[in-house]
Design a protein around this motif. Structure first.
Motif, PDB file in Angstrom:
ATOM      1  N   LEU A  28     106.674  11.628  20.502  1.00 54.32           N
ATOM      2  CA  LEU A  28     107.328  10.391  20.753  1.00 54.32           C
ATOM      3  C   LEU A  28     107.155  10.189  22.444  1.00 54.32           C
ATOM      4  CD1 LEU A  28     108.977   7.753  20.358  1.00 54.32           C
ATOM      5  CD2 LEU A  28     110.910   8.865  20.566  1.00 54.32           C
ATOM      6  N   PHE A  29     107.792  11.230  23.015  1.00 50.07           N
ATOM      7  CA  PHE A  29     108.028  11.212  24.624  1.00 50.07           C
ATOM      8  C   PHE A  29     106.507  11.048  25.317  1.00 50.07           C
ATOM      9  CE2 PHE A  29     112.710  12.376  23.958  1.00 50.07           C
ATOM     10  CZ  PHE A  29     112.898  11.154  24.264  1.00 50.07           C
ATOM     11  N   SER A  30     105.584  11.922  24.540  1.00 50.37           N
ATOM     12  CA  SER A  30     104.110  12.109  25.215  1.00 50.37           C
ATOM     13  C   SER A  30     103.500  10.735  24.980  1.00 50.37           C
ATOM     14  CB  SER A  30     103.708  13.034  24.453  1.00 50.37           C
ATOM     15  OG  SER A  30     104.003  14.463  24.494  1.00 50.37           O
ATOM     16  N   ARG A  31     103.882   9.955  24.033  1.00 45.99           N
ATOM     17  CA  ARG A  31     103.280   8.514  24.048  1.00 45.99           C
ATOM     18  C   ARG A  31     103.733   7.597  25.069  1.00 45.99           C
ATOM     19  NH1 ARG A  31     103.081  10.327  18.830  1.00 45.99           N
ATOM     20  NH2 ARG A  31     100.963  10.237  17.807  1.00 45.99           N
ATOM     21  N   LEU A  32     105.148   7.907  25.215  1.00 43.47           N
ATOM     22  CA  LEU A  32     105.979   6.820  26.192  1.00 43.47           C
ATOM     23  C   LEU A  32     105.850   7.386  27.874  1.00 43.47           C
ATOM     24  CD1 LEU A  32     109.129   6.518  24.137  1.00 43.47           C
ATOM     25  CD2 LEU A  32     107.071   4.887  24.203  1.00 43.47           C
ATOM     26  N   ILE A  33     105.646   8.436  28.106  1.00 44.64           N
ATOM     27  CA  ILE A  33     105.647   9.145  29.594  1.00 44.64           C
ATOM     28  C   ILE A  33     104.329   9.761  29.838  1.00 44.64           C
ATOM     29  CG2 ILE A  33     106.721  10.364  31.184  1.00 44.64           C
ATOM     30  CD1 ILE A  33     109.421  10.313  29.177  1.00 44.64           C
ATOM     31  N   ILE A  34     103.515   9.206  30.835  1.00 42.11           N
ATOM     32  CA  ILE A  34     102.475   9.666  31.133  1.00 42.11           C
ATOM     33  C   ILE A  34     102.272  10.983  31.595  1.00 42.11           C
ATOM     34  CG2 ILE A  34     100.252   9.266  32.484  1.00 42.11           C
ATOM     35  CD1 ILE A  34     101.008   6.483  32.299  1.00 42.11           C
ATOM     36  N   GLU A  35     103.460  11.364  32.652  1.00 43.88           N
ATOM     37  CA  GLU A  35     102.981  12.747  33.340  1.00 43.88           C
ATOM     38  C   GLU A  35     103.252  13.894  32.290  1.00 43.88           C
ATOM     39  OE1 GLU A  35     105.202  13.367  36.794  1.00 43.88           O
ATOM     40  OE2 GLU A  35     105.490  11.137  37.307  1.00 43.88           O
ATOM     41  N   LYS A  36     102.659  15.004  32.363  1.00 45.61           N
ATOM     42  CA  LYS A  36     102.750  16.407  31.584  1.00 45.61           C
ATOM     43  C   LYS A  36     104.094  16.744  31.420  1.00 45.61           C
ATOM     44  CE  LYS A  36     100.719  20.718  31.212  1.00 45.61           C
ATOM     45  NZ  LYS A  36      99.974  21.763  31.635  1.00 45.61           N
ATOM     46  N   PHE A  37     104.871  17.016  32.408  1.00 52.50           N
ATOM     47  CA  PHE A  37     106.083  17.821  32.525  1.00 52.50           C
ATOM     48  C   PHE A  37     107.236  17.271  31.971  1.00 52.50           C
ATOM     49  CE2 PHE A  37     110.042  19.147  34.743  1.00 52.50           C
ATOM     50  CZ  PHE A  37     110.018  20.461  34.682  1.00 52.50           C
ATOM     51  N   TYR A  38     107.279  15.843  31.970  1.00 52.80           N
ATOM     52  CA  TYR A  38     108.535  15.481  31.486  1.00 52.80           C
ATOM     53  C   TYR A  38     108.753  15.094  29.834  1.00 52.80           C
ATOM     54  CZ  TYR A  38     109.502  14.232  36.484  1.00 52.80           C
ATOM     55  OH  TYR A  38     109.641  14.671  37.637  1.00 52.80           O
ATOM     56  N   PRO A  39     107.701  14.930  29.283  1.00 48.95           N
ATOM     57  CA  PRO A  39     107.872  14.540  27.757  1.00 48.95           C
ATOM     58  C   PRO A  39     108.536  15.937  27.029  1.00 48.95           C
ATOM     59  CG  PRO A  39     106.013  13.625  28.338  1.00 48.95           C
ATOM     60  CD  PRO A  39     106.386  14.339  29.613  1.00 48.95           C
ATOM     61  N   TYR A  40     107.771  16.885  27.360  1.00 45.66           N
ATOM     62  CA  TYR A  40     108.293  18.255  26.616  1.00 45.66           C
ATOM     63  C   TYR A  40     109.591  18.697  27.197  1.00 45.66           C
ATOM     64  CZ  TYR A  40     106.559  21.363  30.102  1.00 45.66           C
ATOM     65  OH  TYR A  40     106.429  22.308  31.458  1.00 45.66           O
ATOM     66  N   MET A  41     110.049  18.360  28.438  1.00 50.49           N
ATOM     67  CA  MET A  41     111.300  19.103  28.933  1.00 50.49           C
ATOM     68  C   MET A  41     112.442  18.017  28.348  1.00 50.49           C
ATOM     69  SD  MET A  41     110.832  21.684  30.742  1.00 50.49           S
ATOM     70  CE  MET A  41     112.498  22.060  31.469  1.00 50.49           C
ATOM     71  N   ILE A  42     112.021  16.709  28.434  1.00 45.00           N
ATOM     72  CA  ILE A  42     113.050  15.884  27.777  1.00 45.00           C
ATOM     73  C   ILE A  42     113.370  16.060  26.024  1.00 45.00           C
ATOM     74  CG2 ILE A  42     113.658  13.428  27.059  1.00 45.00           C
ATOM     75  CD1 ILE A  42     112.229  12.757  29.556  1.00 45.00           C
ATOM     76  N   ALA A  43     112.296  16.419  25.586  1.00 43.95           N
ATOM     77  CA  ALA A  43     112.256  16.795  24.025  1.00 43.95           C
ATOM     78  C   ALA A  43     112.812  18.319  23.805  1.00 43.95           C
ATOM     79  CB  ALA A  43     110.789  16.925  23.566  1.00 43.95           C
ATOM     80  N   LEU A  44     112.705  18.994  24.866  1.00 41.78           N
ATOM     81  CA  LEU A  44     113.344  20.276  24.515  1.00 41.78           C
ATOM     82  C   LEU A  44     114.649  20.293  24.723  1.00 41.78           C
ATOM     83  CD1 LEU A  44     112.784  23.648  24.484  1.00 41.78           C
ATOM     84  CD2 LEU A  44     112.600  23.606  27.052  1.00 41.78           C
TER      85      LEU A  44
END
Length: 131
Positions: A28-44
């Motif tokens: 979900l966050f990988s589709r909403l946020i372009i930068e590489k670092f933030y989607p997986y960190m928020i998801a984690l």
């Protein structure tokens, strides 16, 4: 022996549950946020919080047979404090594996699970649900 088996059963459930939540949130966050670092960190981080609540209830009422007791603030605080350490470990190791060693976030999160399992079993047995 029964305690370890029950911990293993609940641990497999909690691990699968938490990992699926992580995968869903990461997608979900990988589709909403372009930068590489933030989607997986928020998801984690979010998947850890959701996983902690699930884990507390399943360990309390199944693994450690605390059916007769109400949910206590003291016990939940001890339980949560164990996971604060586990979350911090994940927030350090996952980015290290992703950013330094070029693992995909999904693989990095999967690789740290065995260490988290060992720490959580020892900590819950001797600290969170002590009699």
């Amino acid at each position: 022996m029964l305690l370890k088996l029950k911990f293993l059963i609940v641990g497999v459930w909690n691990t699968c549950f938490g990992y699926v939540v992580f995968l869903a949130l990461d997608a979900l966050f990988s589709r909403l946020i372009i930068e590489k670092f933030y989607p997986y960190m928020i998801a984690l981080l979010l998947s850890q919080v959701i996983g902690i609540l699930n884990s507390y209830l399943t360990h309390k009422f199944f693994t450690f047979n605390k059916n007769q007791q109400r949910i206590s603030v003291e016990e939940f605080s001890r339980f949560t404090s164990v996971y604060v350490g586990i979350i911090l470990l994940g927030l350090i190791l996952v980015p290290l594996l992703v950013e330094v060693f070029d693992f995909k976030p999904r693989i990095a999160a999967l690789l740290i699970i065995p260490l988290q399992v060992i720490i959580s079993f020892k900590s819950h047995k001797n600290f969170s649900f002590r009699s």
